[in-house]
Design a protein around this motif. Structure first.
Motif, PDB file in Angstrom:
ATOM      1  N   ASN A 378       0.860  -1.099   0.075  1.00  0.00           N
ATOM      2  CA  ASN A 378      -0.150  -0.085   0.025  1.00  0.00           C
ATOM      3  C   ASN A 378       0.843   1.318  -0.180  1.00  0.00           C
ATOM      4  O   ASN A 378       2.213   1.147   0.329  1.00  0.00           O
ATOM      5  N   ASP A 379       0.276   2.411  -0.049  1.00  0.00           N
ATOM      6  CA  ASP A 379       1.092   3.733  -0.107  1.00  0.00           C
ATOM      7  C   ASP A 379       1.769   3.903   0.971  1.00  0.00           C
ATOM      8  O   ASP A 379       2.797   4.487   1.046  1.00  0.00           O
ATOM      9  N   ASP A 380       1.093   3.350   2.190  1.00  0.00           N
ATOM     10  CA  ASP A 380       1.916   3.462   3.494  1.00  0.00           C
ATOM     11  C   ASP A 380       2.831   2.378   3.678  1.00  0.00           C
ATOM     12  O   ASP A 380       3.415   2.268   4.830  1.00  0.00           O
ATOM     13  N   LYS A 381       3.317   1.847   2.644  1.00  0.00           N
ATOM     14  CA  LYS A 381       4.151   0.361   2.542  1.00  0.00           C
ATOM     15  C   LYS A 381       4.095  -0.476   3.853  1.00  0.00           C
ATOM     16  O   LYS A 381       4.928  -1.538   3.626  1.00  0.00           O
ATOM     17  N   THR A 382       2.807  -0.679   3.843  1.00  0.00           N
ATOM     18  CA  THR A 382       2.025  -2.076   4.626  1.00  0.00           C
ATOM     19  C   THR A 382       1.872  -2.870   3.400  1.00  0.00           C
ATOM     20  O   THR A 382       1.566  -2.522   2.180  1.00  0.00           O
ATOM     21  N   LEU A 383       2.065  -4.311   3.781  1.00  0.00           N
ATOM     22  CA  LEU A 383       1.833  -5.293   2.570  1.00  0.00           C
ATOM     23  C   LEU A 383       0.450  -5.255   2.277  1.00  0.00           C
ATOM     24  O   LEU A 383      -0.430  -5.513   2.983  1.00  0.00           O
ATOM     25  N   ALA A 384       0.002  -5.341   1.087  1.00  0.00           N
ATOM     26  CA  ALA A 384      -1.169  -5.337   0.702  1.00  0.00           C
ATOM     27  C   ALA A 384      -1.464  -6.836   0.064  1.00  0.00           C
ATOM     28  O   ALA A 384      -2.721  -7.329   0.381  1.00  0.00           O
ATOM     29  N   ASN A 385      -0.608  -7.370  -0.723  1.00  0.00           N
ATOM     30  CA  ASN A 385      -0.889  -8.827  -1.139  1.00  0.00           C
ATOM     31  C   ASN A 385       0.409  -9.458  -1.412  1.00  0.00           C
ATOM     32  O   ASN A 385       1.438  -8.732  -1.886  1.00  0.00           O
ATOM     33  N   ARG A 386       0.505 -10.787  -1.403  1.00  0.00           N
ATOM     34  CA  ARG A 386       1.460 -11.682  -1.850  1.00  0.00           C
ATOM     35  C   ARG A 386       1.115 -12.628  -2.836  1.00  0.00           C
ATOM     36  O   ARG A 386       0.012 -13.384  -2.690  1.00  0.00           O
ATOM     37  N   TYR A 387       1.760 -12.421  -4.040  1.00  0.00           N
ATOM     38  CA  TYR A 387       1.352 -13.193  -5.123  1.00  0.00           C
ATOM     39  C   TYR A 387       2.306 -14.259  -5.708  1.00  0.00           C
ATOM     40  O   TYR A 387       3.601 -13.958  -5.840  1.00  0.00           O
ATOM     41  N   PRO A 388       1.944 -15.516  -5.617  1.00  0.00           N
ATOM     42  CA  PRO A 388       2.814 -16.580  -5.888  1.00  0.00           C
ATOM     43  C   PRO A 388       3.319 -16.529  -7.478  1.00  0.00           C
ATOM     44  O   PRO A 388       2.414 -16.123  -8.443  1.00  0.00           O
ATOM     45  N   MET A 389       4.575 -16.750  -7.837  1.00  0.00           N
ATOM     46  CA  MET A 389       4.940 -16.461  -9.286  1.00  0.00           C
ATOM     47  C   MET A 389       5.364 -17.448  -9.966  1.00  0.00           C
ATOM     48  O   MET A 389       5.581 -18.788  -9.090  1.00  0.00           O
ATOM     49  N   ALA A 390       5.124 -17.745 -11.268  1.00  0.00           N
ATOM     50  CA  ALA A 390       5.126 -19.258 -12.072  1.00  0.00           C
ATOM     51  C   ALA A 390       6.741 -19.082 -12.755  1.00  0.00           C
ATOM     52  O   ALA A 390       7.399 -18.062 -12.838  1.00  0.00           O
ATOM     53  N   PHE A 391       7.342 -20.095 -12.420  1.00  0.00           N
ATOM     54  CA  PHE A 391       8.590 -20.271 -12.987  1.00  0.00           C
ATOM     55  C   PHE A 391       8.690 -20.922 -14.377  1.00  0.00           C
ATOM     56  O   PHE A 391       7.985 -22.078 -14.618  1.00  0.00           O
ATOM     57  N   ASP A 392       9.448 -20.378 -15.347  1.00  0.00           N
ATOM     58  CA  ASP A 392       9.613 -20.929 -16.669  1.00  0.00           C
ATOM     59  C   ASP A 392      11.004 -21.422 -16.715  1.00  0.00           C
ATOM     60  O   ASP A 392      12.110 -20.813 -16.718  1.00  0.00           O
ATOM     61  N   ASP A 393      11.145 -22.785 -16.925  1.00  0.00           N
ATOM     62  CA  ASP A 393      12.287 -23.674 -16.891  1.00  0.00           C
ATOM     63  C   ASP A 393      13.451 -23.257 -17.964  1.00  0.00           C
ATOM     64  O   ASP A 393      14.341 -23.545 -17.921  1.00  0.00           O
ATOM     65  N   THR A 394      12.764 -22.916 -19.360  1.00  0.00           N
ATOM     66  CA  THR A 394      13.695 -22.356 -20.281  1.00  0.00           C
ATOM     67  C   THR A 394      14.543 -21.198 -20.107  1.00  0.00           C
ATOM     68  O   THR A 394      15.911 -21.265 -20.491  1.00  0.00           O
TER      69      THR A 394
END
Length: 415
Positions: A378-394
């Motif tokens: 957020n604008d006040d630097k508090t955590l808004a969301n945590r999104y898992p990221m996908a890995f590309d093996d290539t």
């Protein structure tokens, strides 16, 4: 009929009792041998003898009644050749563990100096500080405890509680020449054991000052030191192996728990490598490393990528299987070979925040990571969301495809 049965039983009882009777042989005394401590019965139980010394790992020794291991001087060792006078201290430095013979004039001590200085914490030396380039020369060599320096102290320092002296053992003028881990050391001058007052003992490579004589710390596990090996391409590792190494193995652990022990060497899954020669193409990858010994493993690119996500160490073994050395690997070259040689891999990838008609994609290159999350704040630097990221093996790229609501948001990657 009943009478005959009873008679038979009586005969059986008589025979049984007769069989349990004395054989006529004197059985002797059943008294146990009792010994006054600290003596104990010998193996035959016939004599009182001294109890064999209990086994203790250095730097501990059996206590006076041989019942426990304690830290202290080993009474079986010879006395040091030099004991300090009233206003002196002596510092011993033993390189026997790294090849010194401790004979008079042993060249293993050539060039080693003692840098000393006074400060508020330790103000003991009568003659003040030494110049770093010209430290104190060795005073002599003890056949057991190595080189030693005789140090003159200020009057009144001896016997003062908490008194100490500062020192660094070194060779040359750069940090690489510092002994015992390269830090500053303080040696106490008020030892508990009055026999060795104002006497301290050190061992090459051991960052500890001991207040009593000792020869070694006994067998020690090999340290995993530095990152002296280079993973060049998919299958080849370069390493200037120490003398005596006959076999090289690559060890890896997904749990990142690689460690060494005296008994078992280096743990983890292991793959033995074979000595090989570099091709012209391999030399071109890193010409400055081409002179190093090369070792090859038999695995695929996919297997190499998987292992690179774990903790990896190479171990060097003697012909009898004893671990002699272990070091980490530098991965830069192999990562380039695995992830940038294709037509659509890491060096063609778009990284950072990538805008498109569909939304915003966050992408980061982290091929050795096992999990990456996009953190949005957020604008006040508090955590808004945590999104898992996908890995590309290539490409080795982790990405998260989001909508336009990500625009202008503060973010970071959690690896």
């Amino acid at each position: 009929m009943l009478y005959k049965i009873l008679a038979g039983l009586m005969v059986l009882v008589v025979l049984t009792l007769t069989g349990c009777g004395s054989s006529g042989t004197d059985s002797g005394s059943n008294d146990l041998l009792v010994c006054d401590a600290p003596l104990v019965p010998d193996e035959a139980g016939m004599m009182c003898v001294e109890k064999p010394p209990i086994a203790c790992d250095p730097p501990t020794v059996p206590n006076e009644d041989n019942s426990a291991c304690v830290v202290g001087a080993d009474p079986t060792l010879d006395d040091p050749v030099y004991f300090p006078t009233a206003n002196q201290a002596v510092l011993y430095y033993n390189r026997a563990g790294v090849g010194a013979t401790n004979d008079p004039g042993d060249s293993a001590y050539d060039g080693w100096k003692l840098h000393t200085w006074n400060n508020d914490a330790c103000d003991a030396y009568a003659d003040g500080d030494t110049d770093w380039a010209n430290g104190r020369a060795i005073s002599g060599i003890d056949p057991n405890f190595g080189a030693y320096w005789i140090l003159e102290l200020k009057p009144g320092v001896a016997g003062t509680p908490g008194a100490c002296h500062n020192f660094i053992i070194h060779k040359g003028t750069d940090d690489a020449g510092k002994e015992m881990g390269g830090t500053d050391f303080q040696a106490p001058l008020d030892q508990d054991d009055e026999t060795f007052t104002r006497m301290n003992f050190t061992l090459s490579g051991v960052p500890t000052v001991f207040e009593f004589p000792l020869l070694s710390l006994g067998p020690q596990p090999v340290k995993i030191e530095g990152a002296a090996a280079h993973w060049l391409d998919t299958q080849v590792v370069l390493w200037d192996v120490p003398d005596g190494v006959e076999t090289v193995k690559l060890h890896y652990s997904a749990a990142a728990d690689l460690a060494t022990t005296v008994e078992n060497g280096l743990n983890g899954a292991a793959v033995e490598l074979s000595a090989t020669s570099l091709t012209e193409d391999q030399v071109a990858i890193a010409p400055h490393l081409a002179s190093l010994p090369a070792f090859e493993g038999q695995w695929s690119s996919d297997e190499a990528k998987a292992v690179l996500k774990t903790q990896v160490v190479v171990g060097g073994y003697a012909s009898d299987g004893t671990l002699l050395a272990a070091t980490r690997l530098q991965h830069a070259n192999v990562l380039d070979q695995l992830y940038t040689r294709g037509e659509n891999d890491a060096d063609e990838a778009m990284l950072g925040g990538v805008y498109s008609d569909e939304g915003i994609t966050a992408a980061v290159w982290a091929p050795t990571a096992t999990e990456v999350n996009l953190l949005v704040f957020n604008d006040d630097k508090t955590l808004a969301n945590r999104y898992p990221m996908a890995f590309d093996d290539t490409s080795g790229v982790w990405s998260y495809a989001g909508d336009t609501s990500l625009d202008g948001k503060l973010y970071r990657y959690e690896v």
